[in-house]
Motif scaffolding. Structure first.
Motif, short mmCIF file in Angstrom:
data_model
loop_
_atom_site.label_atom_id
_atom_site.label_comp_id
_atom_site.label_asym_id
_atom_site.label_seq_id
_atom_site.Cartn_x
_atom_site.Cartn_y
_atom_site.Cartn_z
N ALA A 1 -11.68 10.48 -20.24
CA ALA A 1 -12.32 9.58 -21.20
C ALA A 1 -13.36 8.70 -20.50
N LEU A 2 -13.05 8.28 -19.28
CA LEU A 2 -13.99 7.47 -18.51
C LEU A 2 -15.25 8.28 -18.18
N LEU A 3 -15.07 9.55 -17.80
CA LEU A 3 -16.22 10.41 -17.53
C LEU A 3 -17.07 10.59 -18.79
N ALA A 4 -16.41 10.77 -19.92
CA ALA A 4 -17.14 10.89 -21.19
C ALA A 4 -17.92 9.61 -21.49
N PHE A 5 -17.31 8.46 -21.20
CA PHE A 5 -18.00 7.17 -21.37
C PHE A 5 -19.26 7.12 -20.51
N VAL A 6 -19.15 7.56 -19.26
CA VAL A 6 -20.30 7.56 -18.35
C VAL A 6 -21.41 8.46 -18.90
N LEU A 7 -21.05 9.64 -19.40
CA LEU A 7 -22.04 10.56 -19.94
C LEU A 7 -22.69 10.00 -21.20
N VAL B 1 -21.05 -0.77 -16.33
CA VAL B 1 -20.30 -0.85 -17.58
C VAL B 1 -20.96 -1.83 -18.55
N SER B 2 -21.54 -2.90 -18.02
CA SER B 2 -22.15 -3.92 -18.88
C SER B 2 -23.36 -3.41 -19.65
N LEU B 3 -23.89 -2.25 -19.26
CA LEU B 3 -25.04 -1.67 -19.96
C LEU B 3 -24.65 -1.06 -21.29
N ALA B 4 -23.35 -0.81 -21.49
CA ALA B 4 -22.87 -0.16 -22.71
C ALA B 4 -22.46 -1.19 -23.75
N PRO B 5 -22.46 -0.81 -25.02
CA PRO B 5 -21.87 -1.68 -26.05
C PRO B 5 -20.41 -1.99 -25.68
N PRO B 6 -19.97 -3.23 -25.78
CA PRO B 6 -18.62 -3.61 -25.34
C PRO B 6 -17.51 -2.77 -25.97
N ILE B 7 -17.70 -2.33 -27.23
CA ILE B 7 -16.64 -1.60 -27.92
C ILE B 7 -16.34 -0.28 -27.22
N LEU B 8 -17.29 0.30 -26.48
CA LEU B 8 -17.05 1.58 -25.83
C LEU B 8 -16.10 1.43 -24.65
N ILE B 9 -16.30 0.41 -23.84
CA ILE B 9 -15.38 0.22 -22.71
C ILE B 9 -14.03 -0.27 -23.22
#
Length: 384
Positions: free
Chosen positions: A162-168, A305-313
């Motif tokens: 799931a973390l790898l998917a988040f990165v992608l 991580v801060s570059l993503a919308p907070p809900i994703l992390i």
């Protein structure tokens, strides 16, 4: 096995730690500092304890404690008050190791109520994957599907997937600033933030006591059990005391709690680590070295991580906690005699409502304890 332990331990729950620290008022820099302090502290603690005892003593940050922080909200006084609570929690863990009556008192907290409080703390974060899909299916669905598909084959790698998917998703789906990678690169040099602690009653009751209880009940005591199940005979007192010391060392830099690991403890203490039980402590030592390396990269991880919308992390964090929620909920409601008291504890905690500046986790445990005591009193009177 040591390297795998470090990767799984860090990757599967660092999102929970970041969310928890920012939840009690930490800035991005303070959260990165706290993540680094925790990772380095638990790496050093694992090395020290494993070398000293020749046992595979795995150390982790308090993931349930971080989830508790996320649900507590900012207390009066901000992050400095939370840090004061972290320090008090560390002192309490040391006392639990040195003073046996305190350790016994924590162990005497009814298991259904402790699990109900933990389930109430976790449930809010476990909603995050669903909220992420509602926020943007193109962002949320890949993360959830990666967790489901990989987890069906190997539960150990579900959250890293799931973390790898988040990165992608972040790399190819989210519109990032032009200088995004430059900002991440600039954080490769480790940087710590000193936070002067403030000690208040609200910090003691909302942060320190619930954090101490969930850390002892959900991490330290199960960590001892895992070692015993694998044929080792650890002395709990010195182990608790040492983790408390390292918790205190990490607290002024933003770290909330260091404790015995439970899940990763089974990895280092099991037969897959080494066929000779007397050699398995090396896996915990190598895992400790891995945590130190990951800790030194914490600022870059946080910046990315801060570059993503907070809900994703938050979705990644929620997926990491689903298993813990399921286990705690099952343990909370298993016994019929304590089911109503556990339900009260769960509902008050899950409500997230604070009274008199004190978080719902404390009031949930108190309300459930009173319900359980009243039920037992009524039953004893009825027998007479």
């Amino acid at each position: 096995m040591g390297l795998l332990t470090a990767f799984v331990g860090f990757a599967s729950s660092f999102a929970v730690v970041l969310h928890g620290l920012t939840g009690v008022g930490a800035t991005e820099a303070q959260a990165a500092s706290g993540l680094m302090a925790l990772s380095v502290s638990m790496g050093l603690c694992a090395i020290v304890l494993s070398v000293a005892t020749r046992l595979p003593v795995s150390i982790a940050w308090s993931t349930p404690g971080a989830a508790l922080l996320a649900s507590s909200g900012t207390v009066a006084g901000g992050f400095s008050t939370a840090v004061g609570g972290f320090l008090i929690c560390g002192v309490l863990i040391i006392l639990a190791g040195l003073w046996k009556p305190l350790g016994r008192a924590v162990a005497a907290i009814p298991t259904p109520l402790a699990n109900a409080m933990l389930a109430g703390v976790l449930i809010g974060l476990c909603f995050a994957p669903v909220k992420a899909i509602a926020f943007n299916p193109l962002f949320g669905l890949p993360i959830v599907l990666a967790w489901v598909i990989v987890g069906s084959a190997n539960r150990l790698f579900a959250v890293p997937a799931a973390l790898l998917a988040f990165v992608l998703v972040l790399a190819f789906g989210v519109d990032m600033p032009a200088d995004a990678m430059a900002r991440v690169s600039a954080t490769l040099i480790p940087h710590v933030e000193w936070v002067s602690p403030s000690f208040t009653l609200a910090g003691l009751v909302s942060i320190a006591l619930p954090l101490f209880i969930v850390t002892m009940a959900s991490q330290n005591i199960p960590g001892i059990t895992v070692l015993k199940v694998n044929g080792y005979e650890p002395q709990p007192g010195p182990l608790f005391t040492t983790t408390g010391i390292f918790s205190i060392l990490s607290a002024p830099f933003g770290g909330h709690a260091v404790n015995l690991a439970a899940i990763t403890a089974a990895m280092c203490a099991g037969e897959d680590a080494h066929h000779d039980p007397s050699r398995r402590y090396w896996s915990a030592i190598i895992a400790g070295a891995g945590y130190i390396v990951f800790g030194l990269l914490a600022a870059a991880v946080t910046a990315f991580v801060s570059l993503a919308p907070p809900i994703l992390i938050q979705a990644v964090a929620g997926l990491a906690l689903i298993s813990a929620f399921a286990g705690s909920a099952m343990a909370a409601f298993k016994e019929q005699d304590s089911r109503e008291a556990a339900a009260v504890t769960f509902l008050v905690t899950a409500s997230g409502v604070s009274f008199a500046g004190i978080s719902g986790a404390f009031w949930g445990l108190l309300a459930g304890g009173l319900m359980l005591a009243l039920a037992r009193f009524t039953r004893s009177r009825g027998r007479r």
